[in-house]
Design an enzyme around this catalytic site. Structure first.
Site, short mmCIF file in Angstrom:
data_model
loop_
_atom_site.label_atom_id
_atom_site.label_comp_id
_atom_site.label_asym_id
_atom_site.label_seq_id
_atom_site.Cartn_x
_atom_site.Cartn_y
_atom_site.Cartn_z
N CYS A 80 25.33 -33.28 -52.59
CA CYS A 80 24.90 -32.66 -53.62
C CYS A 80 25.36 -33.44 -55.16
O CYS A 80 24.63 -33.36 -56.09
CB CYS A 80 24.80 -31.60 -53.77
SG CYS A 80 26.46 -30.59 -54.13
N GLN A 81 26.61 -34.14 -55.01
CA GLN A 81 27.05 -34.75 -56.35
C GLN A 81 26.13 -35.47 -56.97
O GLN A 81 26.35 -35.64 -58.25
CB GLN A 81 28.36 -35.31 -55.73
CG GLN A 81 29.43 -34.42 -55.47
CD GLN A 81 29.34 -34.38 -53.70
OE1 GLN A 81 28.53 -34.65 -53.13
NE2 GLN A 81 30.58 -33.80 -53.15
#
Length: 395
Positions: A80-81
């Site tokens: 998700c970064q």
């Protein structure tokens, strides 16, 4: 029903899937410490991960053809970064963007359904074009990006196909942002879920309704006092109601409508029955080790004990302080232990984590809460079980 778990991380979504009755044909994760967490629990015969076929490999190199074509569900939380509010916001330009691999898994396995989870930031306006691209790819995974075609050109071709397509999409895809606190997780954690069903099976499904509410917690604390009684906190020890809740509580006090939802679970609920790791260091609880150095500063004030915790975060440069500590009854702060963080993510107490404190906290910060995963997975399993047409698409 057989499933495949991608980007498994610490195993939150995978355990939730297993609790819902799915049997993993493969659990794919590239991070060594996360895989060691799985192996450690398998060595201890932890029920949650017993018998999982763990593959420590980059999803980009995984050969899905080895699994056959009888996979019912593909699930996972692509890193998700790239889309996180706390990250670099590079989105599709970030080499950690694994959504192309999620789409490849759907295309090659053609499961009856899929469940993908990501940060709420993916739905931000700045990522709207790419989010629509992900959505279209999952609807038509067979329309592969051509050589030399950039993602915007591919999206335009998908849009043209979608607008001119007289039949149904290959997958019917729904998405929604869910707050984990609304499903019994003691943490305010908003995540977007993309859930799709292959259109030929005729599935009927909608996102599960919340089971817990903030209003019920407010009533329990400030109207009938049941919350404080439950925790053995006398009237003299109870804090004053915060001004931001005063009007809402008065409205709830005057309403005659009966609330049918359970109350939000709090940080105090999650930490119940755990010894203080700072004063009691002789306990035998795994992963419950005191870490010094917690301090407050602007924007990093820790979680309140009598609210669901703030969203645990993995952190791009080390562990974030404010999101991974809490305010004690005496007003001081300390970091959550790994065990406390695991409870906030609703992992079972028997589940142990491998790696340093910062590494294990990163695993937990990236995880899907087990309880939230199970709620979504059970609803998907129920819809698949009710389908009259279980046939599979052939090669």
């Amino acid at each position: 029903m057989r499933s495949v778990e991608l980007f498994a991380g610490a195993g939150g979504l995978a355990i939730g899937m297993a609790n819902a009755g799915f049997q993993h044909a493969a659990v794919v994760e590239w991070d060594h410490d996360a895989c060691e967490t799985f192996r450690e629990n398998q060595r201890h015969h932890t029920h949650a991960v017993e018998g999982w076929p763990v593959h420590e490999v980059d999803a980009r190199s995984f050969n899905f053809s080895l699994l056959g074509r009888d996979i019912d569900v593909v699930s996972g939380g692509p890193p998700c970064q790239p889309f996180s509010m706390g990250g670099k916001h590079q989105g599709q330009r970030d080499d950690r963007n694994m959504f192309p691999e999620a789409v490849r898994a759907v295309r090659e396995l053609m499961p009856r359904a899929f469940i993908f989870e990501n940060v709420k930031g993916l739905t931000r306006k700045s990522f709207a074009s790419y989010f629509s691209y992900i959505h279209l790819q999952l609807q038509y995974p067979e329309l592969v990006r051509r050589k030399g075609e950039n993602w915007m050109q591919h999206r335009a071709r998908l849009e043209q196909h979608h607008s001119s397509n007289k039949g149904a999409a290959t997958y019917n895809v729904l998405f929604n942002v869910l707050n984990a606190a609304d499903y019994g997780v003691p943490q305010k954690r908003q995540r977007v879920f993309l859930v799709g069903f292959r259109s030929d099976i005729g599935a009927r499904w909608s996102f599960p309704e919340p089971t817990h509410s903030e209003d019920a917690l407010l009533i329990s604390k400030w109207i009938d006092g049941a919350y404080w009684d439950e925790h053995g906190i006398s009237s003299k020890q109870r804090p004053e109601i915060l001004p931001r809740y005063a009007k809402r509580v008065e409205l709830l006090r005057s309403t005659t409508q009966l609330l049918t939802l359970d109350r939000w679970r709090t940080t105090r609920d999650a930490l119940r029955n755990l010894p203080d790791p700072e004063s009691d260091r002789d306990h035998k609880i795994p992963n419950h080790v005191f870490t010094p150095g917690a301090r407050t500063y602007v924007g990093h004030t820790g979680s309140a004990l009598d609210e669901p915790s703030k969203t645990l975060k993995a952190g791009y440069h080390g562990v974030p302080g404010g999101e991974n500590m809490f305010v004690k009854d005496d007003g001081t702060v300390r970091y959550f232990t790994v065990r406390e963080s695991a409870r906030l993510q609703t992992f079972p107490d028997e589940y142990e984590f491998r790696g340093s404190w910062s590494q294990t906290m990163r695993q937990l910060g990236n995880a899907v809460p087990v309880k939230l995963a199970e709620v979504v997975a059970r609803s998907v399993a129920a819809s698949l079980g009710a389908c009259a047409n279980p046939t599979r698409i052939k090669n």
